[in-house]
Design a protein around this motif. Structure first.
Motif, PDB file in Angstrom:
ATOM      1  N   PHE A 287    -102.470  22.386 -24.239  1.00 13.29           N
ATOM      2  CA  PHE A 287    -103.595  21.608 -24.790  1.00 13.29           C
ATOM      3  C   PHE A 287    -104.914  22.331 -24.520  1.00 13.29           C
ATOM      4  CE2 PHE A 287    -100.219  18.556 -24.088  1.00 13.29           C
ATOM      5  CZ  PHE A 287    -100.256  17.781 -25.246  1.00 13.29           C
ATOM      6  N   GLU A 288    -105.900  22.026 -25.381  1.00 12.76           N
ATOM      7  CA  GLU A 288    -107.215  22.652 -25.240  1.00 12.76           C
ATOM      8  C   GLU A 288    -108.239  21.725 -24.578  1.00 12.76           C
ATOM      9  OE1 GLU A 288    -108.413  25.104 -28.810  1.00 12.76           O
ATOM     10  OE2 GLU A 288    -106.662  24.063 -29.637  1.00 12.76           O
ATOM     11  N   ILE A 289    -108.116  20.422 -24.818  1.00 12.50           N
ATOM     12  CA  ILE A 289    -109.039  19.443 -24.254  1.00 12.50           C
ATOM     13  C   ILE A 289    -108.287  18.625 -23.210  1.00 12.50           C
ATOM     14  CG2 ILE A 289    -110.732  17.648 -24.745  1.00 12.50           C
ATOM     15  CD1 ILE A 289    -111.268  20.196 -26.312  1.00 12.50           C
ATOM     16  N   HIS A 290    -108.687  18.724 -21.959  1.00  9.78           N
ATOM     17  CA  HIS A 290    -108.013  18.033 -20.866  1.00  9.78           C
ATOM     18  C   HIS A 290    -108.958  16.990 -20.272  1.00  9.78           C
ATOM     19  CE1 HIS A 290    -104.698  21.104 -20.443  1.00  9.78           C
ATOM     20  NE2 HIS A 290    -105.593  21.775 -21.161  1.00  9.78           N
ATOM     21  N   LEU A 291    -108.481  15.749 -20.180  1.00 10.65           N
ATOM     22  CA  LEU A 291    -109.238  14.687 -19.535  1.00 10.65           C
ATOM     23  C   LEU A 291    -108.532  14.360 -18.224  1.00 10.65           C
ATOM     24  CD1 LEU A 291    -109.940  14.483 -22.616  1.00 10.65           C
ATOM     25  CD2 LEU A 291    -110.351  12.053 -22.248  1.00 10.65           C
ATOM     26  N   ALA A 292    -109.279  14.329 -17.117  1.00 15.79           N
ATOM     27  CA  ALA A 292    -108.606  14.162 -15.829  1.00 15.79           C
ATOM     28  C   ALA A 292    -109.468  13.417 -14.826  1.00 15.79           C
ATOM     29  CB  ALA A 292    -108.226  15.533 -15.252  1.00 15.79           C
ATOM     30  N   LEU A 293    -108.780  12.688 -13.937  1.00 20.15           N
ATOM     31  CA  LEU A 293    -109.389  12.165 -12.729  1.00 20.15           C
ATOM     32  C   LEU A 293    -109.415  13.266 -11.686  1.00 20.15           C
ATOM     33  CD1 LEU A 293    -107.531   8.749 -12.365  1.00 20.15           C
ATOM     34  CD2 LEU A 293    -109.986   9.009 -12.654  1.00 20.15           C
ATOM     35  N   TYR A 294    -110.492  13.329 -10.920  1.00 22.69           N
ATOM     36  CA  TYR A 294    -110.479  14.226  -9.768  1.00 22.69           C
ATOM     37  C   TYR A 294    -109.205  13.998  -8.947  1.00 22.69           C
ATOM     38  CZ  TYR A 294    -115.570  15.113 -10.103  1.00 22.69           C
ATOM     39  OH  TYR A 294    -116.828  15.496 -10.484  1.00 22.69           O
ATOM     40  N   GLN A 295    -108.915  12.689  -8.742  1.00 25.91           N
ATOM     41  CA  GLN A 295    -107.830  12.342  -7.833  1.00 25.91           C
ATOM     42  C   GLN A 295    -106.467  12.747  -8.376  1.00 25.91           C
ATOM     43  OE1 GLN A 295    -110.127  10.426  -9.199  1.00 25.91           O
ATOM     44  NE2 GLN A 295    -110.975   8.904  -7.789  1.00 25.91           N
ATOM     45  N   ALA A 296    -106.383  13.004  -9.696  1.00 21.03           N
ATOM     46  CA  ALA A 296    -105.107  13.384 -10.285  1.00 21.03           C
ATOM     47  C   ALA A 296    -104.842  14.877 -10.161  1.00 21.03           C
ATOM     48  CB  ALA A 296    -105.067  12.980 -11.762  1.00 21.03           C
ATOM     49  N   ILE A 297    -105.892  15.665  -9.877  1.00 18.02           N
ATOM     50  CA  ILE A 297    -105.674  17.117  -9.823  1.00 18.02           C
ATOM     51  C   ILE A 297    -106.007  17.722  -8.467  1.00 18.02           C
ATOM     52  CG2 ILE A 297    -105.956  17.418 -12.312  1.00 18.02           C
ATOM     53  CD1 ILE A 297    -108.770  18.439 -11.812  1.00 18.02           C
ATOM     54  N   THR A 298    -106.363  16.848  -7.498  1.00 16.91           N
ATOM     55  CA  THR A 298    -106.563  17.376  -6.138  1.00 16.91           C
ATOM     56  C   THR A 298    -106.290  16.280  -5.123  1.00 16.91           C
ATOM     57  OG1 THR A 298    -108.030  18.664  -4.734  1.00 16.91           O
ATOM     58  CG2 THR A 298    -109.015  16.815  -5.901  1.00 16.91           C
ATOM     59  N   GLY A 299    -106.274  16.670  -3.858  1.00 12.30           N
ATOM     60  CA  GLY A 299    -106.019  15.758  -2.759  1.00 12.30           C
ATOM     61  C   GLY A 299    -106.067  16.532  -1.461  1.00 12.30           C
ATOM     62  N   PRO A 300    -105.900  15.834  -0.349  1.00 13.66           N
ATOM     63  CA  PRO A 300    -106.002  16.515   0.951  1.00 13.66           C
ATOM     64  C   PRO A 300    -104.879  17.508   1.218  1.00 13.66           C
ATOM     65  CG  PRO A 300    -105.365  14.202   1.220  1.00 13.66           C
ATOM     66  CD  PRO A 300    -105.759  14.370  -0.199  1.00 13.66           C
ATOM     67  N   GLU A 301    -103.702  17.277   0.590  1.00 12.53           N
ATOM     68  CA  GLU A 301    -102.583  18.184   0.793  1.00 12.53           C
ATOM     69  C   GLU A 301    -102.593  19.293  -0.260  1.00 12.53           C
ATOM     70  OE1 GLU A 301    -100.757  17.846   3.424  1.00 12.53           O
ATOM     71  OE2 GLU A 301    -101.749  15.967   3.981  1.00 12.53           O
ATOM     72  N   GLU A 302    -102.140  20.479   0.140  1.00 11.60           N
ATOM     73  CA  GLU A 302    -102.115  21.610  -0.783  1.00 11.60           C
ATOM     74  C   GLU A 302    -101.257  21.306  -2.006  1.00 11.60           C
ATOM     75  OE1 GLU A 302    -103.561  25.210  -2.019  1.00 11.60           O
ATOM     76  OE2 GLU A 302    -104.119  24.064  -0.215  1.00 11.60           O
ATOM     77  N   SER A 303    -100.190  20.545  -1.820  1.00 13.22           N
ATOM     78  CA  SER A 303     -99.292  20.213  -2.930  1.00 13.22           C
ATOM     79  C   SER A 303     -99.967  19.320  -3.964  1.00 13.22           C
ATOM     80  CB  SER A 303     -98.037  19.510  -2.399  1.00 13.22           C
ATOM     81  OG  SER A 303     -98.392  18.293  -1.746  1.00 13.22           O
ATOM     82  N   GLN A 304    -101.075  18.675  -3.583  1.00 10.45           N
ATOM     83  CA  GLN A 304    -101.784  17.782  -4.505  1.00 10.45           C
ATOM     84  C   GLN A 304    -102.837  18.520  -5.342  1.00 10.45           C
ATOM     85  OE1 GLN A 304    -103.118  15.120  -1.358  1.00 10.45           O
ATOM     86  NE2 GLN A 304    -101.740  13.508  -2.115  1.00 10.45           N
ATOM     87  N   LYS A 305    -103.087  19.771  -5.032  1.00 10.42           N
ATOM     88  CA  LYS A 305    -104.150  20.522  -5.705  1.00 10.42           C
ATOM     89  C   LYS A 305    -103.626  21.110  -7.016  1.00 10.42           C
ATOM     90  CE  LYS A 305    -106.312  21.556  -1.239  1.00 10.42           C
ATOM     91  NZ  LYS A 305    -107.259  20.432  -1.301  1.00 10.42           N
ATOM     92  N   ALA A 306    -103.430  20.212  -7.996  1.00  9.66           N
ATOM     93  CA  ALA A 306    -102.843  20.615  -9.273  1.00  9.66           C
ATOM     94  C   ALA A 306    -103.725  21.582 -10.043  1.00  9.66           C
ATOM     95  CB  ALA A 306    -102.568  19.373 -10.125  1.00  9.66           C
ATOM     96  N   TYR A 307    -105.020  21.573  -9.774  1.00  6.34           N
ATOM     97  CA  TYR A 307    -105.907  22.467 -10.522  1.00  6.34           C
ATOM     98  C   TYR A 307    -105.575  23.932 -10.281  1.00  6.34           C
ATOM     99  CZ  TYR A 307    -108.530  23.044  -6.143  1.00  6.34           C
ATOM    100  OH  TYR A 307    -108.901  23.325  -4.849  1.00  6.34           O
ATOM    101  N   LYS A 308    -104.881  24.205  -9.183  1.00  7.38           N
ATOM    102  CA  LYS A 308    -104.526  25.595  -8.871  1.00  7.38           C
ATOM    103  C   LYS A 308    -103.298  26.074  -9.655  1.00  7.38           C
ATOM    104  CE  LYS A 308    -106.573  25.840  -4.256  1.00  7.38           C
ATOM    105  NZ  LYS A 308    -106.333  26.148  -2.811  1.00  7.38           N
ATOM    106  N   GLN A 309    -102.723  25.172 -10.489  1.00 13.35           N
ATOM    107  CA  GLN A 309    -101.596  25.587 -11.344  1.00 13.35           C
ATOM    108  C   GLN A 309    -102.057  26.563 -12.421  1.00 13.35           C
ATOM    109  OE1 GLN A 309     -99.951  21.997 -12.957  1.00 13.35           O
ATOM    110  NE2 GLN A 309     -99.418  21.136 -10.953  1.00 13.35           N
ATOM    111  N   VAL A 310    -103.355  26.541 -12.710  1.00 17.59           N
ATOM    112  CA  VAL A 310    -103.878  27.447 -13.736  1.00 17.59           C
ATOM    113  C   VAL A 310    -104.860  28.411 -13.078  1.00 17.59           C
ATOM    114  CG1 VAL A 310    -103.555  25.816 -15.632  1.00 17.59           C
ATOM    115  CG2 VAL A 310    -105.705  25.781 -14.334  1.00 17.59           C
ATOM    116  N   ALA A 311    -105.119  29.507 -13.766  1.00 21.11           N
ATOM    117  CA  ALA A 311    -106.002  30.534 -13.217  1.00 21.11           C
ATOM    118  C   ALA A 311    -107.448  30.036 -13.187  1.00 21.11           C
ATOM    119  CB  ALA A 311    -105.897  31.806 -14.060  1.00 21.11           C
ATOM    120  N   PRO A 312    -108.292  30.594 -12.315  1.00 20.27           N
ATOM    121  CA  PRO A 312    -109.694  30.168 -12.224  1.00 20.27           C
ATOM    122  C   PRO A 312    -110.465  30.305 -13.528  1.00 20.27           C
ATOM    123  CG  PRO A 312    -109.106  31.457 -10.298  1.00 20.27           C
ATOM    124  CD  PRO A 312    -107.943  31.569 -11.250  1.00 20.27           C
ATOM    125  N   ASP A 313    -110.020  31.189 -14.426  1.00 19.34           N
ATOM    126  CA  ASP A 313    -110.729  31.346 -15.700  1.00 19.34           C
ATOM    127  C   ASP A 313    -110.062  30.574 -16.835  1.00 19.34           C
ATOM    128  OD1 ASP A 313    -108.440  32.823 -15.954  1.00 19.34           O
ATOM    129  OD2 ASP A 313    -109.433  34.666 -16.635  1.00 19.34           O
TER     130      ASP A 313
END
Length: 809
Positions: free
Chosen positions: A257-283
């Motif tokens: 998808f090109e347009i992503h709508l997200a909650l902060y809480q859905a793509i990160t959290g205190p545990e490393e396993s919760q940091k979904a934003y890291k599934q994609v590259a920084p760019d």
């Protein structure tokens, strides 16, 4: 145009016969580049007593566009009897709203051209045939703006248009265009400040749409911290993205998808396993739009800031109604100064946001404090700490049942006086407080609850039943729930258009939080009769109006008592109806913690102070049997300068009119000399004088002229019927032939029944009894000879109507 007497032409004729042909001859496209009667404002809502009305607004005669959504110039026209540049000052005002540098004024003879791109000669006169071409103005505009050739494909990208006729308001155009300009020029951080209820999400959609369609940005992340903000965006304004859009769920970012709508809480959290934003590259994302960016992302040490830092090379656009500036959190430190700001005050002045009144209720234990007796224990058997408890403590560290009941009774009685079905939000200190307030309101409204058990609902982050009713509460078509008790969940992101009562029983110090809560009521919904709202304040929260950071004062502030609201024989109705401009309030003295996140360790609705560990958790005592009452009432108002005033609406009218007409002679001279009395009436409406309210206060159904002469200058109050009778006594009609006498006599009857507006409109000749005499033009020709003679006769009739009685020597 040979044979045309310009002096006899109306403004509309001048536009049609001279101005538009000159523009078209210069090459402007009628369909895409020329718009007539462009209404930029909605007309401020003026509240007088229990009545509200919109002030009339003028439209820009003509706006010229490079293409839809990119305005270039304003043209203001006047009838030929005026000087050619008569409309310039009016046009300059419209140009300021649209942020355009070119203003033309014309009376049909030529143009006065105001050119902000040429400071060496701002104004010049040009002939009709020398009107600039679209290419000429666009070239000058681009130089004025400083656009580069690389920016132009993005700058000129079309807005989304679904064919429904919906177009961005002037301030939304400015917000979108200035953001696009900044992004296309290479800005990496952009801040937009727009008051609650002014369409931030729609503005965000148009920004994303244009950048995406121009292929300037290819993968976009829209971030929010409330689920309702994401869902409302996806289901409403963002719908045109269709299959290119997805909501991030299950902690998975799908690169398809090109347009992503997200909650902060859905793509990160205190545990490393919760940091979904890291599934994609920084760019991966090249644009991130952050809704309500004053919250988590503005704080440097926020766990949510890590998302923005990870995608640090992406352009980041922050949207907020309330940029946060404290010692620890700064929106501008991160995003920079706002590229555009549209304030609550501007929204109210323009008529896009609802004005409001404030009813303050001071409770004795809040202001005087309450102290337990020696060794007193609470309802849970806990010994109460011996100290004085006051407003800051109640419903935080100390619960007094009688206080809760008094607040609930006051809310109930207020709704009974106004409308028990008015949508109401009660802001409480915490979830426990919201629960007790709901119970008290249920017990005090048994008849309403019997009709529908959802009359009162607690809508908080911990309550699935309540949260399930949130959509019904904000849906104007749904009657229930009527009253929602909450603490944090509904303080932001809730589009409650028909909310008419906002109750503050919550300690508030944060200006950010205060503006967000006030924003729950500022939306207008004329279809459902929502033009203004009331704030019922039990915690002196509205003293924050005095803070220099607050940008929109209320219409009125009443300090009153619960007994005043409850007692049907009291004068509280008169206090609500008595109307004057608002008055600046005192200094802020209360305190409130910032809200917790919707997802995470604490419930969305629970203030952070209550989630400390057991050892440090603040103890809350609970007592009953305390005598609680309200203090004496006091009425306050805000005026335009923030000064205390206590005048009636008659006083306001008197003061307003005297500014323009110091004496009765000045006013009557202006009135008698005006060809259209209705024009003066409309001008005074612009000053906030509402005739229905003034007549109600005076107690007589009078003509506007007599209302003003009586209230302002002390003249006898003649009714329209009395004025009509005086005209007949003077045998005024005998100077006319019999056919004209019949018409004028009927017009006099129309005036007596309905007023001067009716007889000044030539369309009256289509109504009874004139319809039996023929068509309007036939009546005029057979009775008066021509239209000019008819208008002269009507003007003479008005002068006879408005003759003042002779003054005593």
């Amino acid at each position: 145009m040979a044979g045309v007497n310009k002096a006899q032409l109306t403004e509309t004729d001048i536009i049609t016969k001279f101005i538009l042909p000159a523009i078209k001859d210069a090459g402007w496209d009628v369909m895409a580049q020329i718009r007539q009667e462009v209404k930029l404002r909605d007309g401020k809502v003026v509240v007088r007593g229990k009545l509200a009305a919109r002030l009339a607004v003028k439209s820009a005669d003509i706006v010229l566009y490079h293409k839809p959504g990119l305005p270039l110039a304003v043209i203001e026209a006047k009838a030929n009897k005026h000087e050619v540049g008569k409309g310039m000052q009016q046009g300059l005002g419209y140009a300021s709203l649209l942020d355009v540098p070119f203003i033309f004024a014309s009376n049909g003879d030529g143009f006065i051209f105001h050119d902000k791109t040429n400071p060496s000669q701002l104004e010049s006169e040009i002939a009709l045939h020398d009107f600039p071409t679209p290419a000429e103005l666009w070239h000058k505009f681009c130089i004025w703006k400083g656009y580069t050739s690389e920016q132009l494909p993005v700058i000129t990208q079309d807005y989304f248009d679904d064919g429904s006729g919906k177009a961005p308001r002037y301030y939304q155009l400015q917000a979108v265009n200035k953001t696009i300009e900044a992004v296309s020029a290479g800005a990496k951080r952009v801040l937009l400040v727009m008051a609650t209820g002014t369409g931030k999400t729609y503005t965000a959609f148009q920004i994303i749409w244009r950048l995406w369609k121009a292929k300037n940005k290819k993968r976009i992340l829209f971030l929010a911290d409330r689920n309702i903000l994401v869902d409302q965006s996806k289901n409403n304004d963002f719908q045109p993205f269709g299959s290119a859009m997805t909501k991030v769920t299950g902690r998975t970012i799908d690169p398809a998808f090109e347009i992503h709508l997200a909650l902060y809480q859905a793509i990160t959290g205190p545990e490393e396993s919760q940091k979904a934003y890291k599934q994609v590259a920084p760019d991966f994302f090249d644009l991130i739009v952050i809704d309500e960016c004053h919250r988590g992302s503005a704080s440097e040490d926020s766990s949510w800031r890590e998302i923005l830092e990870y995608f640090g090379n992406a352009t980041q656009v922050g949207l907020t109604a309330t940029p946060k500036e404290t010692d620890d959190v700064s929106s501008t430190d991160y995003f920079g100064d706002a590229v555009y700001t549209y304030s609550l005050k501007e929204g109210i002045e323009d008529g896009f946001l609802a004005p409001y009144k404030v009813v303050r209720v001071d409770i004795d234990v809040d202001l005087q404090g309450w102290r337990p007796t020696k060794g007193q224990i609470d309802k849970n058997g806990e010994q109460i700490e011996d100290r004085i408890y006051n407003q800051k403590d109640f419903d935080r560290t100390m619960v007094i049942d009688e206080r809760t009941l008094l607040v609930a009774q006051t809310i109930t009685d207020y709704l009974k006086r106004t409308n028990p079905m008015d949508k109401t939000i009660v802001f409480c200190n915490d979830i426990d407080h919201a629960d007790r307030m709901r119970r008290a309101l249920v017990n005090l409204n048994p008849e309403q609850v019997a009709r529908n058990e959802k009359y009162v609902m607690k809508i908080t982050g911990d309550d699935d039943e309540g949260k399930a009713q949130l959509d019904n509460f904000i849906n104007p078509k749904k009657a229930y729930p009527v009253i929602a008790t909450t603490s944090e969940l509904m303080s932001t992101g809730v589009d409650a258009k028909t909310c008419k009562l906002v109750v503050l029983d919550q300690n508030i110090q944060s200006m950010t939080k205060f503006k967000q809560i006030i924003g729950r009521g500022t939306r207008i919904d004329e279809k459902y009769g929502k033009l203004w709202f009331t704030i019922l304040d039990f915690k002196k929260a509205t003293e924050l109006f005095a803070d220099e950071r607050f940008d929109g004062v209320p219409e009125k502030v009443i300090r009153t008592t619960s007994e005043e609201i409850t007692d049907p024989e009291s004068d509280f109705d008169e206090e609500l109806a008595d109307e004057t401009p608002p008055e600046e309030a005192g200094n802020a003295v209360t305190a409130l913690e910032e809200e917790a996140a919707e997802y995470g360790v604490t419930p969305d609705d629970e203030p952070t102070v209550f989630v400390e560990d057991d050892e440090h958790k603040i103890r809350k005592f609970h007592v009953s049997g305390v005598s609680v009452k309200v203090l004496a009432k006091r009425v306050q108002y805000y005026d335009a300068d923030g000064k205390l005033v206590t005048e009636s609406f008659q006083d306001y009218t008197r003061k307003t009119l005297i500014k323009s007409y110091a004496s009765l002679d000045e006013f009557t001279s202006k009135w008698q000399g005006s060809a259209r009395k209705q024009a003066i009436i409309e001008e005074l409406e612009q000053e906030g004088i509402l005739w229905e309210v003034l007549a109600e206060e005076v107690g007589k159904d009078l003509d506007p002229f007599d209302l003003l002469c009586h209230v302002v200058y002390g003249q006898p109050a003649l009714t329209r019927q009395e004025r009509a009778a005086n005209v007949r006594k003077r045998n005024y009609f005998t100077k006319y032939a019999e056919p004209a006498q019949r018409v004028l006599s009927a017009l006099l009857d129309k005036y007596a029944d309905e007023g001067v507006k009716e007889i000044e409109d030539i369309q009256v000749l289509k109504l009874k009894p004139f319809d039996t005499l023929g068509r309007p033009l036939e009546i005029i020709k057979s009775s008066f000879g021509d239209k000019q003679a008819y208008e002269n006769a009507v003007n003479e009739l008005e002068n006879e109507i408005y003759q003042l009685p002779p003054r005593s020597a």
